[in-house]
Enzyme design. Structure first.
Site, short mmCIF file in Angstrom:
data_model
loop_
_atom_site.label_atom_id
_atom_site.label_comp_id
_atom_site.label_asym_id
_atom_site.label_seq_id
_atom_site.Cartn_x
_atom_site.Cartn_y
_atom_site.Cartn_z
N ASN A 163 -5.47 4.66 7.11
CA ASN A 163 -4.65 4.80 8.33
C ASN A 163 -3.59 5.89 8.18
O ASN A 163 -2.38 5.66 8.24
CB ASN A 163 -4.02 3.46 8.72
CG ASN A 163 -3.21 2.81 7.63
OD1 ASN A 163 -3.41 3.09 6.45
ND2 ASN A 163 -2.30 1.94 8.01
N ASP A 221 -8.00 -0.93 7.90
CA ASP A 221 -6.74 -1.54 7.46
C ASP A 221 -5.58 -1.16 8.35
O ASP A 221 -5.40 0.00 8.72
CB ASP A 221 -6.41 -1.17 6.02
CG ASP A 221 -5.28 -2.02 5.51
OD1 ASP A 221 -5.52 -3.20 5.25
OD2 ASP A 221 -4.15 -1.52 5.40
N HIS A 224 -5.13 -9.06 1.56
CA HIS A 224 -3.85 -9.78 1.65
C HIS A 224 -3.91 -11.15 2.34
O HIS A 224 -3.30 -11.38 3.37
CB HIS A 224 -2.77 -8.93 2.30
CG HIS A 224 -3.18 -8.14 3.50
ND1 HIS A 224 -3.93 -8.64 4.54
CD2 HIS A 224 -2.90 -6.85 3.84
CE1 HIS A 224 -4.10 -7.71 5.46
NE2 HIS A 224 -3.50 -6.62 5.06
N ASP A 239 -0.79 -3.74 -1.55
CA ASP A 239 -0.57 -3.30 -0.17
C ASP A 239 0.69 -2.43 -0.11
O ASP A 239 1.54 -2.57 0.79
CB ASP A 239 -0.45 -4.49 0.79
CG ASP A 239 -0.51 -4.06 2.26
OD1 ASP A 239 -0.82 -2.89 2.54
OD2 ASP A 239 -0.21 -4.91 3.13
N GLY A 278 5.84 -3.65 6.35
CA GLY A 278 5.41 -3.15 5.05
C GLY A 278 6.50 -2.93 4.03
O GLY A 278 7.65 -2.63 4.38
#
Length: 429
Positions: A94, A152, A232, A305, A324
């Site tokens: 991404n 993702d 995750h 992640d 994030g």
């Protein structure tokens, strides 16, 4: 170059070796693993009192390049990985532009060759532009060098399209990495749905959004035969669905991130956006289920992640701040503190989830310390206690909820293909 590592406790889950050994590396490869090796070498590392383990592998990293270099780059992300003991990382697609073409894969590979200090394996997107409408050319992306496909950050909501992608991934013998989140159930949620969210006045993000897609993707994977990897996992229900699939013998693996086994929604506050991630921090019950999943093998991979964001982006209202946190430089220490020091996992089981298990998922010849293998090696002080300081990170970003946390276990050396990248806890170059 000849490198000799002496007196370390070698822990290699691939061979179940756990013993004091010397390791001799010539150029890029391991040439001897013996009780004692007495040879001259260009460099000698005295690893007495340290663990010597296969180089860590992270299958879930966001390097942000191309397109978002203000957050992270291939160079800075790889240095962050090395500081965390990782010698191989997989970067998610991404970016901007999305990793949906041979040209972007080649761009990442070329940048890696020139600037990265660890191995970087690109993951391709499932649909063009991650728009969920048109499938990428999976075969061509595999030929160009991707290690898997993923949407993702998003979910392919068109089940027929995802099934077609899985069929192509199966034919190409690569895994599908699934970000499990039903868009229709998210509806602007920013933290775990429940009493804490209600008390803070923050819109909740329920477990069902994750669990519905886990169930769907397991069914599609069963019917296509593809290797499905669940990214995750954060809920008790997600762990249970994964466990049931494994009990049926299905080709499913799952990962968990350190923040999801170390933290709960209790740390979330409106002015603390470093507690905002997706999937969100859940409850103590979910954390307990995740830990049990790690213990019984339901969850066989620990991934970070790693999701860097510029400080200005995180310094917003909670609902506006991006999801994030960074994780490459804290993952090992958090795992050592929460799982090994508490005796939930043995050293062997813990290292397994960060080395050989990710290697098997990717189908790469890494994750072990054996004669003839590439010398990707991590050396850590399992007893060293320290306080996490985000201001020391090699990453461009420092959006971590673990700042100030006291942890146990620190990377001292990271060796990639026989070259020392991190020496005595510091980047060598």
């Amino acid at each position: 170059m000849k490198l000799l590592i002496k007196n370390g406790r070698v822990i290699d889950p691939a061979t179940k070796l756990d013993a004091i050994k010397d390791i001799l590396v010539l150029n890029e490869k391991i040439v001897e693993v013996q009780d004692e090796i007495n040879q001259e070498a260009d460099e000698i590392i005295d690893a007495k009192g340290y663990w010597v383990v296969p180089g860590l592998i992270d299958v879930h990293v966001h390097l942000r390049e191309p397109g978002f270099e203000h957050k992270e780059t291939i160079e800075t992300g790889s240095k962050s990985a090395a500081m965390g003991g990782f010698t191989t990382i997989c970067c998610m697609p991404n970016t901007q532009p999305v990793v949906d073409s041979v040209e972007i894969v080649q761009y990442i590979k070329e940048k890696t060759k020139r600037q990265a200090v660890v191995n970087v394996l690109p993951i391709g997107s499932i649909t063009k532009g991650q728009m969920g409408k048109e499938l990428v050319d999976v075969e061509k992306l595999v030929e160009s060098g991707i290690c898997g496909i993923s949407e993702d950050g998003k979910t392919v909501m068109d089940s027929a399209l995802l099934k077609k992608a899985m069929e192509q991934a199966k034919a190409a013998n690569i895994p599908v990495f699934s970000h499990c989140e039903d868009h229709t159930l998210v509806q602007g949620g920013a933290m775990n749905a429940g009493k804490k969210a209600e008390a803070l006045g923050i819109k909740g993000l329920g477990r069902d959004a994750e669990e519905v897609i886990i169930a769907r993707d397991i069914i599609l994977a069963r019917n296509t035969g593809v290797k499905l990897h669940l990214c995750h996992v954060s809920t008790k229900g997600g762990v249970e669905l994964t466990r049931e699939a494994k009990q049926r013998g299905e080709n499913v693996t799952a990962e968990v991130c350190p923040h999801h086994f170390a933290l709960t929604e209790d740390i979330v506050e409106k002015d603390f956006t470093n507690s905002k991630m997706n999937p969100p921090l859940r409850t103590g019950e979910d954390v307990d289920a995740i830990k049990q999943g790690l213990v019984d093998g339901t969850i066989e991979v620990i991934a970070t992640d790693h999701a860097p964001h510029h400080a200005d982006e995180k310094n917003q209202e909670f609902h506006q701040a991006p999801f994030g946190i960074v994780g490459l430089e804290t993952a090992l220490s958090i795992g050592m503190t929460e799982l090994v020091a508490t005796k939930l996992l043995t050293p062997m089981s813990f290292i397994e989830k960060m080395t050989i298990n990710p290697a098997k998922l990717l189908g790469i010849d890494k994750g072990t310390i054996q004669v003839g293998k590439i010398a990707d090696i991590t050396i850590l002080d399992s007893n060293l206690e320290y306080e996490i300081d985000v201001n020391t990170f090699a990453s461009k970003s420092n959006n971590s909820p673990f700042h100030g946390s006291k942890v146990k276990g620190k990377v001292m050396f990271t060796i990639v293909a026989g070259e020392i990248i991190v020496e005595n806890g510091e980047l060598k170059h």
